[in-house]
Design a protein around this motif. Structure first.
Motif, mmCIF file in Angstrom:
data_model
loop_
_atom_site.group_PDB
_atom_site.id
_atom_site.type_symbol
_atom_site.label_atom_id
_atom_site.label_comp_id
_atom_site.label_asym_id
_atom_site.label_seq_id
_atom_site.Cartn_x
_atom_site.Cartn_y
_atom_site.Cartn_z
ATOM 1 N N ASN A 139 63.050 38.777 -38.560
ATOM 2 C CA ASN A 139 62.663 38.454 -39.938
ATOM 3 C C ASN A 139 63.652 37.564 -40.679
ATOM 4 O O ASN A 139 63.417 37.218 -41.832
ATOM 5 C CB ASN A 139 62.444 39.763 -40.714
ATOM 6 C CG ASN A 139 61.649 39.538 -41.976
ATOM 7 O OD1 ASN A 139 60.931 38.553 -42.080
ATOM 8 N ND2 ASN A 139 61.795 40.433 -42.942
ATOM 9 N N GLY B 273 40.619 30.676 -37.160
ATOM 10 C CA GLY B 273 41.482 31.388 -38.093
ATOM 11 C C GLY B 273 42.430 32.346 -37.399
ATOM 12 O O GLY B 273 42.835 33.359 -37.960
ATOM 13 N N LEU C 90 48.291 32.014 -36.510
ATOM 14 C CA LEU C 90 49.083 32.522 -37.628
ATOM 15 C C LEU C 90 50.172 31.537 -38.024
ATOM 16 O O LEU C 90 50.858 30.989 -37.161
ATOM 17 C CB LEU C 90 49.717 33.857 -37.245
ATOM 18 C CG LEU C 90 48.946 35.104 -37.699
ATOM 19 C CD1 LEU C 90 47.525 35.073 -37.198
ATOM 20 C CD2 LEU C 90 49.656 36.377 -37.313
ATOM 21 N N SER C 91 50.329 31.325 -39.325
ATOM 22 C CA SER C 91 51.382 30.404 -39.753
ATOM 23 C C SER C 91 52.752 30.989 -39.415
ATOM 24 O O SER C 91 53.608 30.289 -38.897
ATOM 25 C CB SER C 91 51.247 30.084 -41.244
ATOM 26 O OG SER C 91 51.313 31.259 -42.011
ATOM 27 N N LYS C 92 52.932 32.268 -39.684
ATOM 28 C CA LYS C 92 54.199 32.900 -39.315
ATOM 29 C C LYS C 92 54.078 33.448 -37.899
ATOM 30 O O LYS C 92 54.052 34.662 -37.662
ATOM 31 C CB LYS C 92 54.546 33.994 -40.329
ATOM 32 C CG LYS C 92 54.736 33.436 -41.742
ATOM 33 C CD LYS C 92 55.145 34.492 -42.754
ATOM 34 C CE LYS C 92 55.397 33.826 -44.119
ATOM 35 N NZ LYS C 92 55.732 34.820 -45.176
ATOM 36 N N ARG D 116 55.921 33.761 -35.450
ATOM 37 C CA ARG D 116 56.916 34.656 -34.828
ATOM 38 C C ARG D 116 56.511 36.115 -34.927
ATOM 39 O O ARG D 116 56.963 36.936 -34.138
ATOM 40 C CB ARG D 116 58.279 34.455 -35.475
ATOM 41 C CG ARG D 116 58.333 34.825 -36.926
ATOM 42 C CD ARG D 116 59.757 34.728 -37.475
ATOM 43 N NE ARG D 116 59.766 33.988 -38.726
ATOM 44 C CZ ARG D 116 60.813 33.927 -39.536
ATOM 45 N NH1 ARG D 116 61.942 34.519 -39.210
ATOM 46 N NH2 ARG D 116 60.739 33.236 -40.653
ATOM 47 N N ASP E 161 56.220 27.048 -47.136
ATOM 48 C CA ASP E 161 56.500 28.417 -47.554
ATOM 49 C C ASP E 161 56.060 29.417 -46.497
ATOM 50 O O ASP E 161 56.051 30.615 -46.727
ATOM 51 C CB ASP E 161 55.857 28.754 -48.908
ATOM 52 C CG ASP E 161 54.553 28.037 -49.152
ATOM 53 O OD1 ASP E 161 54.057 27.384 -48.215
ATOM 54 O OD2 ASP E 161 54.026 28.121 -50.268
ATOM 55 N N ASN E 162 55.710 28.925 -45.326
ATOM 56 C CA ASN E 162 55.426 29.883 -44.271
ATOM 57 C C ASN E 162 56.464 29.833 -43.153
ATOM 58 O O ASN E 162 56.245 30.396 -42.091
ATOM 59 C CB ASN E 162 54.011 29.726 -43.713
ATOM 60 C CG ASN E 162 53.744 28.324 -43.262
ATOM 61 O OD1 ASN E 162 54.624 27.655 -42.718
ATOM 62 N ND2 ASN E 162 52.534 27.853 -43.474
ATOM 63 N N GLY F 113 60.048 34.631 -43.135
ATOM 64 C CA GLY F 113 59.408 35.830 -42.580
ATOM 65 C C GLY F 113 58.751 36.616 -43.698
ATOM 66 O O GLY F 113 58.132 36.035 -44.590
ATOM 67 N N ALA F 114 58.862 37.913 -43.632
ATOM 68 C CA ALA F 114 58.287 38.769 -44.670
ATOM 69 C C ALA F 114 59.390 39.233 -45.618
ATOM 70 O O ALA F 114 60.562 39.309 -45.238
ATOM 71 C CB ALA F 114 57.614 39.972 -44.029
ATOM 72 N N THR G 40 43.763 38.039 -41.648
ATOM 73 C CA THR G 40 45.142 37.681 -41.275
ATOM 74 C C THR G 40 45.576 36.281 -41.668
ATOM 75 O O THR G 40 46.769 36.011 -41.698
ATOM 76 C CB THR G 40 45.338 37.819 -39.744
ATOM 77 O OG1 THR G 40 44.361 37.000 -39.093
ATOM 78 C CG2 THR G 40 45.197 39.259 -39.296
ATOM 79 N N THR G 41 44.649 35.376 -41.901
ATOM 80 C CA THR G 41 45.061 34.001 -42.202
ATOM 81 C C THR G 41 44.243 33.424 -43.356
ATOM 82 O O THR G 41 43.114 33.855 -43.615
ATOM 83 C CB THR G 41 44.865 33.059 -40.992
ATOM 84 O OG1 THR G 41 43.472 32.960 -40.694
ATOM 85 C CG2 THR G 41 45.617 33.537 -39.768
ATOM 86 N N THR H 223 50.301 35.765 -47.371
ATOM 87 C CA THR H 223 51.263 35.314 -46.367
ATOM 88 C C THR H 223 52.339 34.405 -46.960
ATOM 89 O O THR H 223 53.536 34.640 -46.776
ATOM 90 C CB THR H 223 50.510 34.582 -45.238
ATOM 91 O OG1 THR H 223 49.449 35.422 -44.777
ATOM 92 C CG2 THR H 223 51.449 34.254 -44.095
ATOM 93 N N LYS H 224 51.924 33.369 -47.676
ATOM 94 C CA LYS H 224 52.918 32.445 -48.233
ATOM 95 C C LYS H 224 53.731 33.118 -49.329
ATOM 96 O O LYS H 224 54.814 32.686 -49.651
ATOM 97 C CB LYS H 224 52.217 31.197 -48.771
ATOM 98 C CG LYS H 224 51.759 30.264 -47.646
ATOM 99 C CD LYS H 224 50.901 29.124 -48.144
ATOM 100 C CE LYS H 224 50.579 28.177 -46.972
ATOM 101 N NZ LYS H 224 49.354 27.416 -47.187
ATOM 102 N N GLY I 167 54.912 36.177 -49.191
ATOM 103 C CA GLY I 167 55.967 37.067 -48.709
ATOM 104 C C GLY I 167 55.532 38.105 -47.688
ATOM 105 O O GLY I 167 56.311 38.952 -47.285
ATOM 106 N N ALA I 168 54.282 38.017 -47.252
ATOM 107 C CA ALA I 168 53.832 38.941 -46.208
ATOM 108 C C ALA I 168 53.975 38.267 -44.843
ATOM 109 O O ALA I 168 54.273 37.075 -44.738
ATOM 110 C CB ALA I 168 52.378 39.329 -46.448
ATOM 111 N N TRP I 169 53.721 39.062 -43.797
ATOM 112 C CA TRP I 169 53.674 38.469 -42.465
ATOM 113 C C TRP I 169 52.354 37.708 -42.274
ATOM 114 O O TRP I 169 52.348 36.544 -41.882
ATOM 115 C CB TRP I 169 53.751 39.573 -41.383
ATOM 116 C CG TRP I 169 55.127 39.994 -41.019
ATOM 117 C CD1 TRP I 169 55.658 41.235 -41.168
ATOM 118 C CD2 TRP I 169 56.158 39.187 -40.439
ATOM 119 N NE1 TRP I 169 56.960 41.264 -40.710
ATOM 120 C CE2 TRP I 169 57.297 40.008 -40.247
ATOM 121 C CE3 TRP I 169 56.252 37.849 -40.049
ATOM 122 C CZ2 TRP I 169 58.492 39.555 -39.697
ATOM 123 C CZ3 TRP I 169 57.443 37.379 -39.496
ATOM 124 C CH2 TRP I 169 58.536 38.228 -39.333
ATOM 125 N N ALA I 170 51.299 38.398 -42.541
ATOM 126 C CA ALA I 170 49.984 37.810 -42.259
ATOM 127 C C ALA I 170 48.928 38.681 -42.927
ATOM 128 O O ALA I 170 48.414 39.604 -42.319
ATOM 129 C CB ALA I 170 49.738 37.744 -40.751
#
Lengths: 351, 351, 351, 351
Positions: free
Chosen positions: C23, C232, C235-237, C239, D6-7, D10-11, D57-58, D203-204, D206-209
């Motif tokens: 993270n 869709g 995933l942008s993140k 990792r 902004d992606n 991480g979270a 998720t996205t 997600t952008k 501050g979450a993971w997805a």
């Protein structure tokens, strides 16, 4: 002698004459022409209620558009495992519906049974988002095995799906052939027995290329104008479709054409049964005869240049299974079938 | 007097005669008939190379099947913002291609320019999975504005997309009308100029309902037999399609029909320009005339019962913009247009 | 006591720790991060050949993307009638593939047999444009009935479809559980036995949400980057996905997790068989136990607050049919299943 | 220094802590868990009315599912030509909707104007089956150019489409960033201004997805449970989604995260304007700064290892066009952006 299909014929002379008569002067395009309008009115009269009808060029398009109108992309359509929509349309229903599932059910003589339908519904959870949702039942009249459903049988299927509110679709590419055997009215074998939408065949009956999708609940047709156009099935010279169908319906021409075809089928079925050189795979109830042919009969047919399709035996009853060397042969009669040819065919089979 | 469209006419007498002649006896189904086979051979001869051709019933189906054959679902098709595939097919290309994107480009007179094409390509990143991928360019010949592309212009468009290896599609619903104006060979305005696949129109030219999708690289047609069937466009009585197209091609009937239509358009265009009671929206280069009509002329046309479409002015050149009260009127000539009607129309406009 | 599913657990502590460790600081987006790259390399090593791997969030997405990559819209996928793709994905394979057909085959214990496969192929004409084209076979490892395929059985299925060149897909949402029972290498049960593409499950094994689509022929993956993004599922993140799968694969954590789950299943299966208060519906070969439960046992389970799914009995062998009052109950073990809970469950069943 | 997106972060620590806390014990699957239920309730409270919310998720899935829920396959969605759904989702909206058309409109600063919308509606004939039907308008908040819509501007767009009854969709992947600038309530900038369905980004922020599709008219969500499942977006361990979103919403964490990001953007924007070594492409109203960078500034940034995206200049106002050698650079701030990095970036630009 060609008994391959009822679409190897051209158009009936009356259909050709109607086309020629419809060919003068300008006409409104895209189905707003007078011929089409008259057909739409005529269909409401024929079926004894207000219907919404849409003319298209092929049975595949008719079936696929009808089904796409009544099921969601996550819908399921219960149908016979040898139905045309399963076996002969290259996935058109799935394409037009954006991926609905055809649930293929077994049944002797190409016919769905309430039992098979109930069993299938038991595996399709209602309301669960994990599962495709049973939303339609499609039956074929006459079936791919040349058999027909009585109004009582249609009603029993309707009852089997009523609690789940499935839409009942009838693939009637040989609707005329079934009707003249049944001797009932078009209404009695369709909406009065529970059918919600009908693919009403014209092509096999004696047209060049026309089928009508008939919605007995016009509300289910609200989106058809966009669906049909988007499918490339809205002909600009729409009178070509209207004139054909009008010619079929005029003075019961469609029923006369079907009666001829059915009569030829009956001759063959009766003779074959009597002769002992073949036996019926299923009762011949419309314009098709499916004969179980021993090797010797096959050889005589080949020698005589008789053309017919060999057919899968999946829908044979257990007590009528194929024996060594036998195949099922399909012989199809049309409005254009020459009685003399049927006579020669009967003689050939008899040996 | 009806100048609404070139599809308000029926079929040419020769097409009707060919249909009647084709109506006897059994024929193989689903496009394996002799008429269709002869058409396929004839098209290879006409285009001076081996082509793969597929007959369908509508221009919408032809375009949508052609495009679906050459782009992926994540593909993009560069096309004019007023093209038929954008404006008049209810999303058929998107449906058949499972969601490819039409990128709509501006251009005077309904024509794509290499500059607009290059600009669009600049925004479509090649190879990136974030973006739809530019895979085809579709141009219309003759255009929706009645103009045509010269072979040089087609070649310039081909060059604009060559580095990205786009397939070039020509929507030729009025291909015959363009060709007789150009005076070149079918090969010169298609594959020799860079066209890979052609929707070759028959319906507007004088048939009831037939179009050919012509692939100049037969490898691009490998999947068409499944696509066409699945779209409900494979007619069982395929000779109906073959006979129509054969009649059009025989003895240059198609070109004669187009010449008649174009000649009537030229009469109107010349007269309108001379008279001062209307002016051309765009050069009339095929069988359509787009006139900018002042209010007084509109009134005379209405009084005389002349039927025509009013048309959007998006493709007008900046120096030919509409003035107060003016509209663009579209007048379309067909093989069946009566010269006397055109005379009356000219007189009505002249006032 | 909750034995509803192996997805009622959260993530394994090591997976959570890996996420926390991943993270910090910025990382490249959309699957170009270091964690994902390391997973891709690790998978090639694990399978002893160059693979193309794509991480997604759900098994449904993995299966649907895998199948859409290897069949045409007019393709058919042979699969068990109770497979996850048929029963539990709401038509996702049909949606992603633009309408391909799942051909549902029967088989005891959720397993496909070469005989059923051969029979189905007999009804699917190769090359005919009338029919959907058999292009893939999908088997589930471990199956929805908790059974597994040996490498020999996979090889036999591959052989059954080899002449038709079908792509073999393995739905491995419980791949780890099958593998630890088999005791072979990942390569031996996949590509060495004929599998072309694998949905390699991570979620049920101990991750939050990650599955890998593994193509053993990277050429079949050429379009996946577009398909995944368009679905869709990119995933942008990225990792987040990479870190989970990396944690599973590190030091054989995934196999340890599966071993725990399988061991608990074995305890229950062994005890149930011995006790006489239940009997196995099918052999318990992975982490699921399907018990045929008499009414009395059901009552005890309910009284004890044991949660489990009742299951359809379609795949029961004829000699193991349900008797009056019996149902099939599914008990699923996961990495997080408490051995003490299994003990209590066993005692409850024993009564 | 990484200002790519902004992606790339991480979270947020609180999101990670919430995940860890949610990891114990069994939980119901597929979105029926307590975390998800609490989020659904919380969203109704936040928006001051009953909403139907679906976690995915996205952002691509959220947008595509939202649009597919409100337009028909023959529908059209009016949107900015540089919106994420047009430029960055590889055709997902077309895929999920089975071929709906995105109508791409120009507008300075990435913003739709009522005038452009009205013009587009003028070309899309209502009710005609020839045309795709305008059924939705999609606006992005904050836009792809870092600008925002005020409630008045949203209301004006709603008014522009009200007569045609279009559904208004807001792509809120940076909803939090827009909101903290606006200083209004979530309700005021959404349904009170005319928005019908919102893609609420996590997600952008501050979450993971995790993203929420929020329907302000729950009736429009009737089919979402099937759509989401069928898209492979219904996570079995649904608490993973619920726990993330709950952590964001708790104690206004989401707004705090956005405020930090926006504050960093404001620092950069203010400094850049003052320094003269760059100028704003568009007003910086959220967490993104688009700077027009002369060649010398570009060189300094490269030398300093600053990572940013260069951006198309299509949406620049005519009086702010690029001059020789200039490019537009995008600098994105997130919850994780270090203020010290922004200071270094400002210094680097200043030279």
């Amino acid at each position: 002698m060609n008994f391959i299909s009822d679409n190897t014929a051209g158009a009936s002379p009356r259909v050709m004459a109607a086309l020629a008569a419809a060919n003068d002067g300008p006409a409104s395009g895209y189905g707003s022409d007078d011929w089409t309008k008259r057909v739409e009115e005529r269909l409401s009269a024929l079926f004894e209620r207000e219907v919404a009808a849409f003319l298209v060029t092929t049975g595949t398009a008719a079936n696929a558009l009808a089904l796409a109108s009544v099921v969601k992309p996550w819908g399921a359509v219960l149908t016979h495992e040898e139905s045309h929509i399963v076996e002969d349309e290259c996935g058109a229903p799935e394409f037009f519906s954006n991926g609905a599932k055809l649930v293929d059910l077994p049944g002797t003589g190409g016919k769905l049974t309430p039992e098979a339908v109930a069993r299938a519904l038991g595996y399709l959870n209602e309301g669960s988002f994990h599962n495709v949702q049973a939303q339609a039942l499609s039956l074929t009249q006459a079936t791919e095995c040349g058999t027909i459903y009585t109004p009582e049988e249609v009603r029993a299927l309707k009852q089997a799906v009523a609690a789940r509110r499935l839409t009942v679709h009838m693939d009637g590419s040989r609707f005329a052939n079934a009707l003249v055997t049944l001797g009932c009215t078009p209404a009695e074998i369709t909406w009065k027995a529970g059918v919600d939408v009908l693919s009403f065949g014209g092509t096999k009956n004696g047209a060049w290329a026309v089928e009508a999708v008939v919605f007995f609940d016009p509300a289910q047709a609200d989106e058809m104008k966009w669906r049909r156009k988007r499918a490339g099935q809205t002909l600009s010279k729409g009178r070509f479709l209207g004139a054909q169908f009008e010619a079929l319906l005029a003075e019961d021409h469609w029923l006369d054409l079907a009666r001829h075809a059915n009569a030829q089928a009956k001759r063959l079925a009766d003779a074959a049964v009597d002769g002992g050189q073949a036996r019926l795979a299923w009762p011949s109830q419309a314009n098709e005869v499916f004969l179980i042919l021993p090797a010797a009969t096959q050889a005589r047919l080949e020698a005589a240049g008789v053309r017919y399709h060999s057919w899968p035996g999946r829908s044979l009853a257990p007590d009528n299974a194929l024996r060594e060397g036998e195949i099922v042969g399909r012989f199809v009669m049309s409005f254009a079938t020459e009685p003399a040819d049927v006579g020669r065919l009967i003689a050939t089979i008899a040996g």
